[in-house]
Design a protein around this motif. Structure first.
Motif, PDB file in Angstrom:
ATOM      1  N   SER A  27       0.837  -1.204   0.000  1.00 35.95           N
ATOM      2  CA  SER A  27       0.000   0.000   0.000  1.00 35.95           C
ATOM      3  C   SER A  27       0.871   1.253   0.000  1.00 35.95           C
ATOM      4  O   SER A  27       0.623   2.227   0.704  1.00 35.95           O
ATOM      5  N   LEU A  28       1.905   1.219  -0.842  1.00 41.68           N
ATOM      6  CA  LEU A  28       2.882   2.309  -0.927  1.00 41.68           C
ATOM      7  C   LEU A  28       2.528   3.227  -2.100  1.00 41.68           C
ATOM      8  O   LEU A  28       2.507   2.796  -3.249  1.00 41.68           O
ATOM      9  N   LEU A  29       2.240   4.492  -1.783  1.00 37.16           N
ATOM     10  CA  LEU A  29       1.911   5.466  -2.827  1.00 37.16           C
ATOM     11  C   LEU A  29       3.138   6.231  -3.312  1.00 37.16           C
ATOM     12  O   LEU A  29       3.255   6.536  -4.499  1.00 37.16           O
ATOM     13  N   GLU A  30       4.034   6.572  -2.401  1.00 34.52           N
ATOM     14  CA  GLU A  30       5.237   7.337  -2.775  1.00 34.52           C
ATOM     15  C   GLU A  30       6.298   6.355  -3.289  1.00 34.52           C
ATOM     16  O   GLU A  30       7.383   6.214  -2.723  1.00 34.52           O
ATOM     17  N   LYS A  31       5.974   5.721  -4.400  1.00 35.23           N
ATOM     18  CA  LYS A  31       6.772   4.589  -4.882  1.00 35.23           C
ATOM     19  C   LYS A  31       7.911   4.984  -5.813  1.00 35.23           C
ATOM     20  O   LYS A  31       8.751   4.152  -6.146  1.00 35.23           O
ATOM     21  N   ASP A  32       7.964   6.252  -6.221  1.00 33.76           N
ATOM     22  CA  ASP A  32       8.951   6.634  -7.233  1.00 33.76           C
ATOM     23  C   ASP A  32      10.376   6.687  -6.705  1.00 33.76           C
ATOM     24  O   ASP A  32      11.317   6.814  -7.485  1.00 33.76           O
ATOM     25  N   TYR A  33      10.550   6.605  -5.386  1.00 33.86           N
ATOM     26  CA  TYR A  33      11.900   6.570  -4.820  1.00 33.86           C
ATOM     27  C   TYR A  33      12.497   5.162  -4.888  1.00 33.86           C
ATOM     28  O   TYR A  33      13.688   4.996  -4.664  1.00 33.86           O
ATOM     29  N   PHE A  34      11.681   4.168  -5.194  1.00 37.03           N
ATOM     30  CA  PHE A  34      12.096   2.780  -5.063  1.00 37.03           C
ATOM     31  C   PHE A  34      12.272   2.086  -6.411  1.00 37.03           C
ATOM     32  O   PHE A  34      11.751   2.532  -7.432  1.00 37.03           O
ATOM     33  N   GLY A  35      13.014   0.998  -6.391  1.00 44.21           N
ATOM     34  CA  GLY A  35      13.230   0.213  -7.597  1.00 44.21           C
ATOM     35  C   GLY A  35      13.531  -1.232  -7.222  1.00 44.21           C
ATOM     36  O   GLY A  35      13.589  -1.593  -6.045  1.00 44.21           O
ATOM     37  N   ILE A  36      13.740  -2.048  -8.238  1.00 38.45           N
ATOM     38  CA  ILE A  36      14.068  -3.461  -8.032  1.00 38.45           C
ATOM     39  C   ILE A  36      15.441  -3.718  -8.634  1.00 38.45           C
ATOM     40  O   ILE A  36      15.701  -3.358  -9.782  1.00 38.45           O
ATOM     41  N   ARG A  37      16.311  -4.329  -7.850  1.00 38.61           N
ATOM     42  CA  ARG A  37      17.655  -4.621  -8.326  1.00 38.61           C
ATOM     43  C   ARG A  37      17.884  -6.131  -8.350  1.00 38.61           C
ATOM     44  O   ARG A  37      17.345  -6.859  -7.527  1.00 38.61           O
ATOM     45  N   TYR A  38      18.700  -6.551  -9.307  1.00 37.56           N
ATOM     46  CA  TYR A  38      19.025  -7.971  -9.402  1.00 37.56           C
ATOM     47  C   TYR A  38      20.461  -8.122  -9.881  1.00 37.56           C
ATOM     48  O   TYR A  38      21.097  -7.160 -10.318  1.00 37.56           O
ATOM     49  N   VAL A  39      20.967  -9.324  -9.780  1.00 38.01           N
ATOM     50  CA  VAL A  39      22.341  -9.623 -10.194  1.00 38.01           C
ATOM     51  C   VAL A  39      22.302 -10.696 -11.272  1.00 38.01           C
ATOM     52  O   VAL A  39      21.583 -11.694 -11.132  1.00 38.01           O
ATOM     53  N   ASP A  40      23.044 -10.470 -12.354  1.00 38.70           N
ATOM     54  CA  ASP A  40      23.061 -11.458 -13.436  1.00 38.70           C
ATOM     55  C   ASP A  40      24.086 -12.563 -13.127  1.00 38.70           C
ATOM     56  O   ASP A  40      24.822 -12.476 -12.144  1.00 38.70           O
TER      57      ASP A  40
ATOM     58  N   GLN B 166      27.037  -9.069 -12.152  1.00 33.77           N
ATOM     59  CA  GLN B 166      26.849  -7.639 -12.402  1.00 33.77           C
ATOM     60  C   GLN B 166      25.468  -7.214 -11.913  1.00 33.77           C
ATOM     61  O   GLN B 166      24.464  -7.869 -12.212  1.00 33.77           O
ATOM     62  N   ARG B 167      25.408  -6.110 -11.186  1.00 31.38           N
ATOM     63  CA  ARG B 167      24.132  -5.613 -10.686  1.00 31.38           C
ATOM     64  C   ARG B 167      23.402  -4.823 -11.766  1.00 31.38           C
ATOM     65  O   ARG B 167      24.014  -4.174 -12.598  1.00 31.38           O
ATOM     66  N   HIS B 168      22.075  -4.856 -11.706  1.00 32.57           N
ATOM     67  CA  HIS B 168      21.222  -4.125 -12.648  1.00 32.57           C
ATOM     68  C   HIS B 168      19.986  -3.631 -11.909  1.00 32.57           C
ATOM     69  O   HIS B 168      19.515  -4.266 -10.970  1.00 32.57           O
ATOM     70  N   TRP B 169      19.444  -2.516 -12.379  1.00 32.00           N
ATOM     71  CA  TRP B 169      18.112  -2.102 -11.976  1.00 32.00           C
ATOM     72  C   TRP B 169      17.122  -2.642 -13.000  1.00 32.00           C
ATOM     73  O   TRP B 169      17.365  -2.553 -14.208  1.00 32.00           O
ATOM     74  N   LEU B 170      16.031  -3.191 -12.533  1.00 31.12           N
ATOM     75  CA  LEU B 170      14.998  -3.701 -13.444  1.00 31.12           C
ATOM     76  C   LEU B 170      14.374  -2.519 -14.181  1.00 31.12           C
ATOM     77  O   LEU B 170      13.893  -1.570 -13.561  1.00 31.12           O
TER      78      LEU B 170
ATOM     79  N   LEU C 147      30.987  -4.494   0.544  1.00 32.32           N
ATOM     80  CA  LEU C 147      30.094  -5.275  -0.262  1.00 32.32           C
ATOM     81  C   LEU C 147      29.268  -6.089   0.708  1.00 32.32           C
ATOM     82  O   LEU C 147      29.802  -6.791   1.529  1.00 32.32           O
ATOM     83  N   PRO C 148      27.962  -5.912   0.705  1.00 30.36           N
ATOM     84  CA  PRO C 148      27.114  -6.572   1.665  1.00 30.36           C
ATOM     85  C   PRO C 148      27.258  -8.084   1.656  1.00 30.36           C
ATOM     86  O   PRO C 148      27.817  -8.644   0.736  1.00 30.36           O
ATOM     87  N   SER C 149      26.747  -8.690   2.704  1.00 35.50           N
ATOM     88  CA  SER C 149      26.999 -10.097   2.967  1.00 35.50           C
ATOM     89  C   SER C 149      26.575 -10.998   1.824  1.00 35.50           C
ATOM     90  O   SER C 149      25.605 -10.729   1.136  1.00 35.50           O
ATOM     91  N   PRO C 150      27.308 -12.100   1.608  1.00 32.74           N
ATOM     92  CA  PRO C 150      27.041 -12.979   0.488  1.00 32.74           C
ATOM     93  C   PRO C 150      25.664 -13.609   0.531  1.00 32.74           C
ATOM     94  O   PRO C 150      25.179 -14.111  -0.471  1.00 32.74           O
ATOM     95  N   CYS C 151      24.997 -13.582   1.699  1.00 28.34           N
ATOM     96  CA  CYS C 151      23.673 -14.187   1.779  1.00 28.34           C
ATOM     97  C   CYS C 151      22.637 -13.329   1.066  1.00 28.34           C
ATOM     98  O   CYS C 151      21.518 -13.768   0.830  1.00 28.34           O
ATOM     99  N   GLU C 152      22.998 -12.102   0.686  1.00 31.90           N
ATOM    100  CA  GLU C 152      22.055 -11.248  -0.013  1.00 31.90           C
ATOM    101  C   GLU C 152      22.356 -11.300  -1.500  1.00 31.90           C
ATOM    102  O   GLU C 152      23.368 -10.835  -1.962  1.00 31.90           O
ATOM    103  N   GLU C 153      21.449 -11.845  -2.236  1.00 26.57           N
ATOM    104  CA  GLU C 153      21.684 -12.208  -3.623  1.00 26.57           C
ATOM    105  C   GLU C 153      22.023 -11.026  -4.520  1.00 26.57           C
ATOM    106  O   GLU C 153      22.646 -11.170  -5.542  1.00 26.57           O
ATOM    107  N   GLU C 154      21.583  -9.812  -4.116  1.00 25.47           N
ATOM    108  CA  GLU C 154      21.769  -8.687  -5.019  1.00 25.47           C
ATOM    109  C   GLU C 154      23.194  -8.167  -5.037  1.00 25.47           C
ATOM    110  O   GLU C 154      23.557  -7.350  -5.840  1.00 25.47           O
ATOM    111  N   GLU C 155      24.040  -8.661  -4.100  1.00 32.70           N
ATOM    112  CA  GLU C 155      25.315  -7.990  -3.924  1.00 32.70           C
ATOM    113  C   GLU C 155      26.479  -8.679  -4.637  1.00 32.70           C
ATOM    114  O   GLU C 155      26.400  -9.807  -5.066  1.00 32.70           O
TER     115      GLU C 155
END
Length: 354
Positions: free
Chosen positions: A19-32, A36-40, A337-345
């Protein structure tokens, strides 16, 4: 997800869930698969962007740090920003003085534990929780002292808001550091903030080019160029990244941040004409609201604010193997570089080579 499902669908789905309206500050990131990191990208098919096989692991996080936290309308948005900054603090990305570190730590403890209670909080209660990459006993003692005496009575929302105001005042607020080498071969870290393009060497910010003075960003292979003006003189800064993919990601982040923070209206952002048949390079451009439009839209929100479901603080489960790399928040900027348990890093072995 269908094969043609666009990134925007997933972003909207998550924001609707919260129920987030102010959503333009946020994004989705993933690692290939090449780490290499990417923004969706919202306008492209999710399947075409992902080079791995499902199930996909993605991370919902702050993409554009609000330039004016005071103008965030809803507590829910502030809470999500608070979680991101708390994570930035833990991974050594938000550098600050000892006194500021103690203040930030006390904000977090107050927000997540509430008022100090001698029956519930033993003498070394701060040491049970990992707030910073490394916390000395001196820092923990100062955090406990501030928590006991200066924060009593503050609700979680107030403590979180105080943390945002303090974090916003720091030079590395919102900096997602990109490791590079400058033209002399010196290791530097590039970042983008609401103020402009920043360059760090060690713990020193050696360049700040305001967005109004940056007129072009460019990449060729592994080299990233910033064309700007300093004291009415034209300047060209060049930096070398580890791979062409890292360079393109750096450029795309720059293009989006410049558009988001620089322009008054999204209609002012230059688009790429499809008529240029022999155009070389990327047609990528930022699409979405700019910061001023987001603030304006926030001011018009009139609904009953949604309930914020906070998670309680937990003891750190950080990997012991990371201890040697973790930095004290007052040491030189070495974006942890954040912990290896976090897939995005980025993986641990790349962290060791920085």
């Amino acid at each position: 997800l269908q094969r043609e499902t666009k990134g925007q669908f997933l972003i909207d789905h998550i924001c609707n869930y919260y129920s987030l309206l102010e959503k333009d500050y946020f994004g989705i990131r993933y690692v290939d698969p090449e780490k290499q990191r990417h923004w969706l990208e919202p306008s492209k098919s999710i399947f075409k962007q992902m080079k791995s096989h499902p199930p996909y692991t993605m991370c919902f996080r702050v993409k554009f740090y609000p330039h004016e936290p005071l103008k965030i309308k809803e507590e829910l948005t502030r809470y999500l920003l608070y979680l991101q900054i708390k994570r930035d603090i833990f991974h050594g990305r938000l550098l600050c003085s000892f006194s500021d570190a103690a203040y930030l730590g006390a904000c977090i403890v107050q927000a997540e534990l509430g008022d100090y209670d001698p029956d519930e909080h033993p003498e070394n209660y701060i040491s049970d929780f990992k707030i910073f990459p490394k916390q000395s006993q001196k820092l923990e003692k100062k955090i406990a002292e501030m928590h006991k005496n200066e924060f009593r009575g503050q609700s979680p929302a107030v403590a979180e808001f105080n943390l945002l105001l303090k974090a916003y005042s720091l030079e590395t607020y919102g900096v997602d550091p990109h490791p590079c080498k400058d033209s002399m071969g010196t290791t530097t870290f590039l970042g983008f903030t609401a103020a402009g393009f920043v360059v760090f060497q060690g713990n020193k910010r050696i360049h700040l080019l305001k967005w109004c003075d940056v007129y072009k960003l460019k990449f060729e292979g592994k080299t990233f160029y910033v064309f700007g003006a300093q004291k009415e003189k034209k300047a060209v800064l060049s930096f070398h990244t580890s791979t062409p993919a890292a360079c393109k990601h750096l450029w795309k982040c720059g293009v989006e941040n410049q558009a988001f923070y620089k322009y008054a209206k999204s209609s002012q952002i230059k688009t790429m004409s499809s008529s240029k048949i022999f155009f070389k390079g990327s047609r990528f451009r930022y699409s979405g609201k700019v910061a001023k439009e987001v603030v304006e839209a926030s001011s018009k929100i009139q609904r009953e604010p949604p309930e914020v479901h906070r998670t309680s603080i937990t003891q750190s489960r950080s990997s012991p193997s990371l201890n040697k790399q973790l930095i004290i928040n007052m040491e030189p900027l070495q974006p942890l570089l954040p912990s290896p348990c976090e897939e995005e890093e980025v993986p641990l072995d790349e962290g060791e080579s920085l």
